[in-house]
Design an enzyme around this catalytic site. Structure first.
Site, mmCIF file in Angstrom:
data_model
loop_
_atom_site.group_PDB
_atom_site.id
_atom_site.type_symbol
_atom_site.label_atom_id
_atom_site.label_comp_id
_atom_site.label_asym_id
_atom_site.label_seq_id
_atom_site.Cartn_x
_atom_site.Cartn_y
_atom_site.Cartn_z
ATOM 1 N N TRP A 72 0.898 -1.161 0.000
ATOM 2 C CA TRP A 72 0.000 0.000 0.000
ATOM 3 C C TRP A 72 0.933 1.207 0.000
ATOM 4 O O TRP A 72 1.663 1.452 0.962
ATOM 5 C CB TRP A 72 -0.879 0.002 1.241
ATOM 6 N N ASN A 96 7.165 -3.391 5.940
ATOM 7 C CA ASN A 96 5.843 -2.807 6.219
ATOM 8 C C ASN A 96 6.046 -1.755 7.290
ATOM 9 O O ASN A 96 6.623 -2.041 8.336
ATOM 10 C CB ASN A 96 4.895 -3.902 6.722
ATOM 11 N N GLU A 460 -21.977 6.684 8.093
ATOM 12 C CA GLU A 460 -21.334 5.420 7.725
ATOM 13 C C GLU A 460 -21.808 4.948 6.343
ATOM 14 O O GLU A 460 -21.011 4.449 5.542
ATOM 15 C CB GLU A 460 -21.604 4.361 8.809
ATOM 16 N N LYS A 464 -19.382 4.116 3.149
ATOM 17 C CA LYS A 464 -19.418 2.831 2.434
ATOM 18 C C LYS A 464 -19.586 3.074 0.939
ATOM 19 O O LYS A 464 -18.906 2.488 0.117
ATOM 20 C CB LYS A 464 -20.582 2.013 2.993
ATOM 21 N N GLU A 467 -16.408 4.665 -0.718
ATOM 22 C CA GLU A 467 -15.190 3.852 -0.813
ATOM 23 C C GLU A 467 -15.311 2.725 -1.824
ATOM 24 O O GLU A 467 -14.325 2.358 -2.453
ATOM 25 C CB GLU A 467 -14.721 3.352 0.555
ATOM 26 N N LYS A 584 -6.877 -2.520 4.409
ATOM 27 C CA LYS A 584 -7.722 -2.864 5.554
ATOM 28 C C LYS A 584 -7.089 -2.505 6.882
ATOM 29 O O LYS A 584 -7.778 -2.179 7.832
ATOM 30 C CB LYS A 584 -8.022 -4.368 5.518
HETATM 31 C C1 F6R Z 1 -14.000 1.557 5.966
HETATM 32 C C2 F6R Z 1 -12.801 1.027 6.561
HETATM 33 C C3 F6R Z 1 -11.867 1.960 7.255
HETATM 34 C C4 F6R Z 1 -11.538 1.402 8.636
HETATM 35 C C5 F6R Z 1 -10.474 2.272 9.327
HETATM 36 C C6 F6R Z 1 -10.194 1.777 10.731
HETATM 37 O O1 F6R Z 1 -14.776 0.558 5.418
HETATM 38 O O2 F6R Z 1 -12.584 -0.148 6.527
HETATM 39 O O3 F6R Z 1 -12.412 3.234 7.347
HETATM 40 O O4 F6R Z 1 -12.716 1.385 9.374
HETATM 41 O O5 F6R Z 1 -9.297 2.251 8.586
HETATM 42 O O6 F6R Z 1 -9.742 0.468 10.728
HETATM 43 P P1 F6R Z 1 -9.756 -0.396 12.045
HETATM 44 O O7 F6R Z 1 -11.179 -0.581 12.445
HETATM 45 O O8 F6R Z 1 -9.081 -1.666 11.682
HETATM 46 O O9 F6R Z 1 -9.015 0.380 13.086
#
Ligand code: F6R
Length: 589
Positions: A72, A96, A460, A464, A467, A584
């Protein structure tokens, strides 16, 4: 946010690394590469684009030891040259994380006559290893990482050494042991099915891995023992169960996320003490990023109704610039699907630094946030493969309901069970989502509007949609529209108006009228038959969802909006599982 994998054993490495990279692709898919080692030679293939592009190269990558990477991009575009592994002298490395002092290091190394072939921060690590190498790879790694500032999980091959070496700070690394060799990876999902046991490396650890075994050292090179445990079965999660995409499969698991999260909550020891902490708190703050922040908004609303102290939600990335004042009586709830999000970990550390009690609400039980937290409330949504968060958000909402219910959590769990049944029916039978999706797909922009708790769902829903479809959208309180944003409304713009709270319907109806009178398109989504009957003749689309009380409706309306986003992505030709520019697990700040 970049995934690394390494293998050393008895079997050809390239196929194993490729398989692991496919499982790590949710961490980034801008480019991918593999290096293998055979009889003192390093073979490398790397490309901009997805892991799939490496398939044709596997035959040329011989050897039973190797490293792999899926990227990424943080420094430099997604080109072949910027793809990992990066090579220098006898070394090949994958990384990473983010090297904050890379510009100073590059300047120094260029001053010593070294040439860089990429725009990445990571290439400096290969040069440092090469510079410090005097025949001892472990010493070279120790010296190299001592020069770095930032976050790293780095795996390296050296042409002189039959094995690999891996070091970490802040970025995650697990080691795995299988029947035919040893592994290191950013995430245990990469080695499921290959390794039978695994352990998490601690910050500062360096592991030396050969086909014969592994040795782990701390940052002072003292040998240390890290506890291995069986690779958890729930990490498998790879099958799409007949769905064309993980996103749809995971939306269909929303109901199970609710019921399993309730079950998981009641298995936690110490929940009573937790309720007391919350009841005695002088302040409760929730923090997270993206979808987890949007869940925190709903959580703050629920906890604010339940507890007699100020409750607020904070974007984790902004937390350090304006930290709320916390005391030893305060509670901070860090909300994160992955448990590895750098911004959320930073916010949680600040809160802990103030003496606040830290609760982690996470879907990943062995993640970094669980090591920071005083108490972990598990989201039991199961592995979420699609980059867009769906079922983990629903599981987070379930956690907040249980935390808000306190000693009545058992009764609330009963209500959640019955809402879960409705969510399940909707997720499998949400045909009307396609009607609204086709309106979204033909719109220049989409506004998501609501009042009260529906605002959290709207925000939210908007995230969704944008994205996975790349259509511009924004989530707003419906009453705010007339204070400026209405200027953007015309016949090319769709407004999706949520109406799930009877007390607020008339206020939403006036927003609908304001939009219609400016030629805007409106789709109404409601759990209220009376609201449906009143607005459906006037708007472009109206969707009557299963009925439920207002404070539980977000499970149903969020599922509906996830389906709308999914179908819109398909209509406009996007891959909903791998939206562009996203990853993710965002392990950089
Ligand atoms: C949206 C999405 C991101 C995550 C964000 C936090 O669909 O996946 O906005 O919610 O990067 O990620 P976590 O929950 O893993 O801290």
């Amino acid at each position: 946010m970049c995934g690394i994998i390494a293998y050393s054993g008895k079997s050809p490495a390239a196929e194993k690394l490729y398989r692991g990279l496919k499982r790590l692709e949710y961490r980034g898919y801008d480019s991918a590469g593999i290096s293998t080692l055979s009889e003192g030679c390093i073979f490398t293939a790397k490309h901009g684009g997805r892991v799939e592009r490496l398939r044709a190269d596997l035959g040329a990558l011989s050897g039973c030891t190797g490293i792999g990477h899926t990227r990424w991009a943080t420094h430099g575009r997604a080109t072949d040259a910027n793809a990992h592994p990066h090579l220098c002298g006898r070394f090949s490395i994958v990384h990473n994380g983010i090297i904050r002092n890379c510009e100073q290091l590059k300047k120094e190394l260029k001053g010593l006559g070294r040439t860089f072939f990429s725009q990445t921060d990571s290439e400096v690590i290969a040069h440092l290893l090469d510079m410090y190498y005097c025949g001892d790879m472990l010493q070279a790694m120790l010296h190299a990482v001592a020069r770095l500032k930032g976050l790293w999980a780095v795996a390296a091959l050296c042409a002189d050494f039959n094995g690999f070496i891996v070091a970490r700070r802040s970025s995650p690394v697990v080691l795995g042991e299988g029947d035919d060799g040893f592994y290191a990876a950013s995430d245990v999902h990469a080695i499921v099915g290959c390794a039978h046991s695994c352990c998490v490396l601690e910050d500062g650890d360096i592991a030396v891995v050969t086909p014969e075994g592994m040795r782990v050292y701390d940052s002072l090179l003292n040998p240390v023992v890290r506890a291995f445990e069986p690779v958890p079965a729930e990490c498998a999660g790879g099958d799409m169960e007949g769905c064309p995409h993980y996103m749809l499969k995971e939306i269909r698991q929303n109901a199970a996320a609710i019921t399993d999260t309730c079950d998981g909550f009641f298995r936690c020891e110490g929940a009573d003490g937790l309720f007391k902490k919350l009841a005695r708190a002088d302040k409760i703050v929730l923090t997270g990023c993206g979808t987890a922040y949007n869940a925190s908004l709903a959580g703050a609303r629920l906890l604010g109704w339940a507890y007699d102290c100020p409750v607020s939600a904070h974007i984790a990335g902004e937390y350090c610039s304006d930290p709320p004042r916390l005391t030893t009586r305060s509670v901070c709830i860090a909300v994160t699907q992955s448990g590895e999000t750098a911004d959320t970990l930073a916010a949680a550390s600040i809160a802990r630094g103030c003496g606040a009690y830290l609760i982690a609400v996470t879907n990943c039980p062995r993640s970094a946030v669980t090591r920071l937290a005083d108490f972990v409330v598990p989201v039991c949504a199961g592995p979420e493969v699609c980059v867009a968060a769906t079922k983990s958000y629903i599981g987070q909402l379930a956690c907040f309901h249980l935390l808000a219910a306190g000693e009545c959590a058992m009764r609330r769990a009963g209500q959640l069970q019955s809402v879960a049944a409705k969510v399940k029916k909707l997720a499998f039978d949400g045909a009307y989502a396609r009607v609204i999706a086709s309106l979204c797909a033909s719109s220049r922009a989409v506004f998501f509007l609501g009042r009260g708790g529906d605002v959290d769902v709207a925000v939210e829903g908007s995230l969704k949609l944008k994205e996975v479809s790349y259509i511009f959208s924004a989530g707003y309180p419906a009453g705010e529209l007339k204070h400026g944003t209405l200027a953007l409304v015309d016949e090319s713009v769709l407004s999706i108006v949520l109406m799930c709270d009877q007390c607020l319907v008339s206020k939403c109806e006036s927003a609908v009228e304001q939009i219609l009178s400016r030629g805007g398109k409106v789709a109404v989504i409601t759990t209220l038959p009376s609201a449906y009957a009143s607005v459906s003749p006037r708007v472009q689309a109206a969707w009557l969802l299963p009925q439920t009380c207002a404070h539980l409706s977000h499970f149903i309306s969020s599922t509906a909006l996830q389906l709308v986003a999914y179908h819109t992505a398909l209509l406009v030709g996007r891959d909903p599982d791998k939206p562009r520019n996203l990853a993710k697990s965002v392990t950089v700040e």
